[in-house]
Scaffold this motif. Structure first.
Motif, mmCIF file in Angstrom:
data_model
loop_
_atom_site.group_PDB
_atom_site.id
_atom_site.type_symbol
_atom_site.label_atom_id
_atom_site.label_comp_id
_atom_site.label_asym_id
_atom_site.label_seq_id
_atom_site.Cartn_x
_atom_site.Cartn_y
_atom_site.Cartn_z
ATOM 1 N N LEU A 163 0.827 -1.209 0.000
ATOM 2 C CA LEU A 163 0.000 0.000 0.000
ATOM 3 C C LEU A 163 0.856 1.251 0.000
ATOM 4 O O LEU A 163 0.575 2.227 -0.696
ATOM 5 C CB LEU A 163 -0.912 -0.001 1.225
ATOM 6 C CG LEU A 163 -2.124 -0.938 1.117
ATOM 7 C CD1 LEU A 163 -2.888 -0.917 2.439
ATOM 8 C CD2 LEU A 163 -3.024 -0.507 -0.005
ATOM 9 N N ALA A 164 1.933 1.207 0.812
ATOM 10 C CA ALA A 164 2.828 2.365 0.856
ATOM 11 C C ALA A 164 3.428 2.643 -0.521
ATOM 12 O O ALA A 164 3.483 3.780 -0.987
ATOM 13 C CB ALA A 164 3.931 2.148 1.890
ATOM 14 N N THR A 165 3.833 1.541 -1.210
ATOM 15 C CA THR A 165 4.396 1.733 -2.542
ATOM 16 C C THR A 165 3.359 2.329 -3.501
ATOM 17 O O THR A 165 3.666 3.207 -4.302
ATOM 18 C CB THR A 165 4.850 0.373 -3.120
ATOM 19 O OG1 THR A 165 5.230 -0.456 -2.044
ATOM 20 C CG2 THR A 165 5.991 0.564 -4.070
ATOM 21 N N LEU A 166 2.117 1.810 -3.385
ATOM 22 C CA LEU A 166 1.082 2.327 -4.297
ATOM 23 C C LEU A 166 0.793 3.784 -4.016
ATOM 24 O O LEU A 166 0.574 4.562 -4.952
ATOM 25 C CB LEU A 166 -0.196 1.494 -4.115
ATOM 26 C CG LEU A 166 -0.190 0.139 -4.818
ATOM 27 C CD1 LEU A 166 -1.466 -0.591 -4.499
ATOM 28 C CD2 LEU A 166 -0.046 0.312 -6.310
ATOM 29 N N ASP A 167 0.744 4.116 -2.687
ATOM 30 C CA ASP A 167 0.435 5.519 -2.369
ATOM 31 C C ASP A 167 1.506 6.459 -2.845
ATOM 32 O O ASP A 167 1.254 7.653 -3.062
ATOM 33 C CB ASP A 167 0.252 5.681 -0.848
ATOM 34 C CG ASP A 167 -1.108 5.186 -0.417
ATOM 35 O OD1 ASP A 167 -1.265 4.871 0.770
ATOM 36 O OD2 ASP A 167 -1.993 5.131 -1.285
ATOM 37 N N GLY A 168 2.715 5.900 -3.004
ATOM 38 C CA GLY A 168 3.807 6.756 -3.437
ATOM 39 C C GLY A 168 3.612 7.250 -4.844
ATOM 40 O O GLY A 168 4.172 8.261 -5.259
ATOM 41 N N TYR A 169 2.832 6.518 -5.617
ATOM 42 C CA TYR A 169 2.666 6.943 -7.009
ATOM 43 C C TYR A 169 1.715 8.110 -7.121
ATOM 44 O O TYR A 169 0.615 8.084 -6.654
ATOM 45 C CB TYR A 169 2.098 5.767 -7.838
ATOM 46 C CG TYR A 169 3.210 4.825 -8.221
ATOM 47 C CD1 TYR A 169 3.217 3.522 -7.711
ATOM 48 C CD2 TYR A 169 4.248 5.231 -9.057
ATOM 49 C CE1 TYR A 169 4.227 2.649 -8.062
ATOM 50 C CE2 TYR A 169 5.252 4.360 -9.392
ATOM 51 C CZ TYR A 169 5.257 3.066 -8.912
ATOM 52 O OH TYR A 169 6.249 2.217 -9.253
ATOM 53 N N LEU B 122 -8.599 -7.429 -2.169
ATOM 54 C CA LEU B 122 -7.764 -6.306 -2.596
ATOM 55 C C LEU B 122 -7.058 -6.638 -3.897
ATOM 56 O O LEU B 122 -6.955 -5.821 -4.809
ATOM 57 C CB LEU B 122 -6.726 -5.999 -1.509
ATOM 58 C CG LEU B 122 -7.289 -5.313 -0.256
ATOM 59 C CD1 LEU B 122 -6.202 -5.224 0.791
ATOM 60 C CD2 LEU B 122 -7.785 -3.924 -0.609
ATOM 61 N N PHE B 123 -6.562 -7.882 -3.971
ATOM 62 C CA PHE B 123 -5.843 -8.292 -5.169
ATOM 63 C C PHE B 123 -6.771 -8.224 -6.383
ATOM 64 O O PHE B 123 -6.384 -7.727 -7.454
ATOM 65 C CB PHE B 123 -5.294 -9.696 -4.958
ATOM 66 C CG PHE B 123 -4.586 -10.265 -6.140
ATOM 67 C CD1 PHE B 123 -5.163 -11.268 -6.900
ATOM 68 C CD2 PHE B 123 -3.345 -9.776 -6.514
ATOM 69 C CE1 PHE B 123 -4.498 -11.790 -7.982
ATOM 70 C CE2 PHE B 123 -2.682 -10.301 -7.596
ATOM 71 C CZ PHE B 123 -3.257 -11.305 -8.343
ATOM 72 N N ASN B 124 -7.988 -8.750 -6.175
ATOM 73 C CA ASN B 124 -8.940 -8.718 -7.294
ATOM 74 C C ASN B 124 -9.213 -7.288 -7.734
ATOM 75 O O ASN B 124 -9.224 -6.972 -8.928
ATOM 76 C CB ASN B 124 -10.255 -9.394 -6.885
ATOM 77 C CG ASN B 124 -10.103 -10.900 -6.828
ATOM 78 O OD1 ASN B 124 -9.173 -11.424 -7.428
ATOM 79 N ND2 ASN B 124 -10.978 -11.553 -6.114
ATOM 80 N N GLN B 125 -9.423 -6.415 -6.730
ATOM 81 C CA GLN B 125 -9.683 -5.009 -7.075
ATOM 82 C C GLN B 125 -8.513 -4.417 -7.842
ATOM 83 O O GLN B 125 -8.691 -3.769 -8.877
ATOM 84 C CB GLN B 125 -9.914 -4.205 -5.792
ATOM 85 C CG GLN B 125 -11.311 -4.311 -5.274
ATOM 86 C CD GLN B 125 -11.512 -3.405 -4.082
ATOM 87 O OE1 GLN B 125 -10.560 -2.775 -3.601
ATOM 88 N NE2 GLN B 125 -12.724 -3.318 -3.603
ATOM 89 N N ALA B 126 -7.312 -4.660 -7.325
ATOM 90 C CA ALA B 126 -6.132 -4.087 -7.973
ATOM 91 C C ALA B 126 -6.008 -4.568 -9.401
ATOM 92 O O ALA B 126 -5.710 -3.789 -10.314
ATOM 93 C CB ALA B 126 -4.884 -4.459 -7.176
#
Lengths: 169, 137
Positions: A163-169, B122-126
């Motif tokens: 999640l932290a990595t994704l939020d970084g984008y 979450l994986f499915n959503q992503a």
């Protein structure tokens, strides 16, 4: 062609289970386990599995009775008695061979006592085995709990990182 | 084989050794002088008499060895002096502890299943966002 008897017919209560597939409650329950004594092929059996005492078998008991028998001490003393009796038998056979019967009886009495002592060790052994199995099972369960906890924490950590990595984008 | 069965085997060995010892000695004993009215029985010195003298020694040595082994096995018995009630109490305590640990294991398992489901969601959503099948809300 040999005449053989036909097999007996199946018990008639199979008819009661006609609608079992549709309604499992319409058929009678299986009979409960037997308690107490029962008769099988003309002989009486009991459901209580208890080692009959030596007096019940008409055999004299050589080791002291009481709630707690010191198994090791009694077994060793019975062993010594056995050796002495064997020596006595050898002596009797040399000196007065016609009096062997009493000695042989004594020796077989000692053997019966030894076997009875060993058989009465079995319940103790069974309980000790049960204790050991329970301890092992508790250990395995605790290990499994630790494993699951660890994996869950790792998974949470990975998720947070992602999640932290994704939020970084 | 467990210790009690070994002891039982050893007792049976002892019995059969004694049986064989006495049987062999009786069968192979040379004739002996019974009364002063009759003469000494003739003893032919041969190989057999030599063996017959050796046999009692060997067989009694085997008997004593078996008896000593029985003693060793008895000493090696892991009999603690806990009587029946102490053992039953210990079993009850262990059962209770087993129950508690079992409950905790069950709880952990359910929590882990929840986490797994969440993770899969979450994986499915992503994946859906990545493949652009759904607009992020």
């Amino acid at each position: 062609m040999a005449a053989t008897a036909t097999y007996p017919p199946p018990p008639p209560y199979y008819k009661l289970y006609k609608d079992y597939l549709q309604d499992p409650k319409s058929a009678p329950e299986p009979p409960p386990p037997i308690q107490g004594t029962y008769v099988l092929y003309g002989a009486n059996y009991t459901t209580e599995d208890v080692l009959p005492s030596l007096e019940d078998q008409g055999v004299r008991q050589l080791y002291p009775k009481g709630p707690n028998v010191d198994f090791k001490k009694e077994l060793k003393s019975l062993n010594r008695e056995l050796q002495l009796h064997l020596l006595e038998l050898a002596d009797v056979l040399v000196e007065r061979p016609s009096q062997y019967a009493r000695r042989v009886e004594d020796i077989s009495l000692i053997f019966k006592n030894i076997h009875h002592l060993l058989n009465s060790l079995r319940p103790h052994q069974a309980r000790a085995t049960l204790i050991h199995i329970l301890e092992l099972q508790i250990q395995h369960r605790k290990q499994a709990v630790e494993d699951i906890k660890r994996r869950r924490e790792e998974a949470q950590k990975l998720l947070k990182e992602a999640l932290a990595t994704l939020d970084g984008y | 084989m467990d210790s009690v069965s070994q002891l039982q085997e050893q007792v049976n060995t002892l019995a059969s050794l004694a049986f064989n010892t006495f049987g062999t000695l009786q069968r192979d004993a040379p004739p002996v002088r019974l009364s002063p009215n009759y003469s000494e029985p003739s003893t032919n010195p041969s190989e057999d008499t030599v063996n017959i003298a050796e046999q009692p020694k060997l067989m009694s040595a085997a008997l004593v060895k078996a008896a000593k082994q029985f003693d060793t096995l008895v000493n090696a018995l892991p009999v603690a002096e806990g009587d029946e009630e102490a053992q039953l109490k210990q079993i009850a305590e262990l059962e209770a502890e087993n129950e508690v640990v079992g409950q905790e294991l069950q709880w952990q398992l359910e929590a882990a299943e929840q986490d797994l489901k969440q993770g899969q969601e979450l994986f499915n959503q992503a994946v859906d966002y990545c493949v652009n099948l759904k607009k992020p809300d």
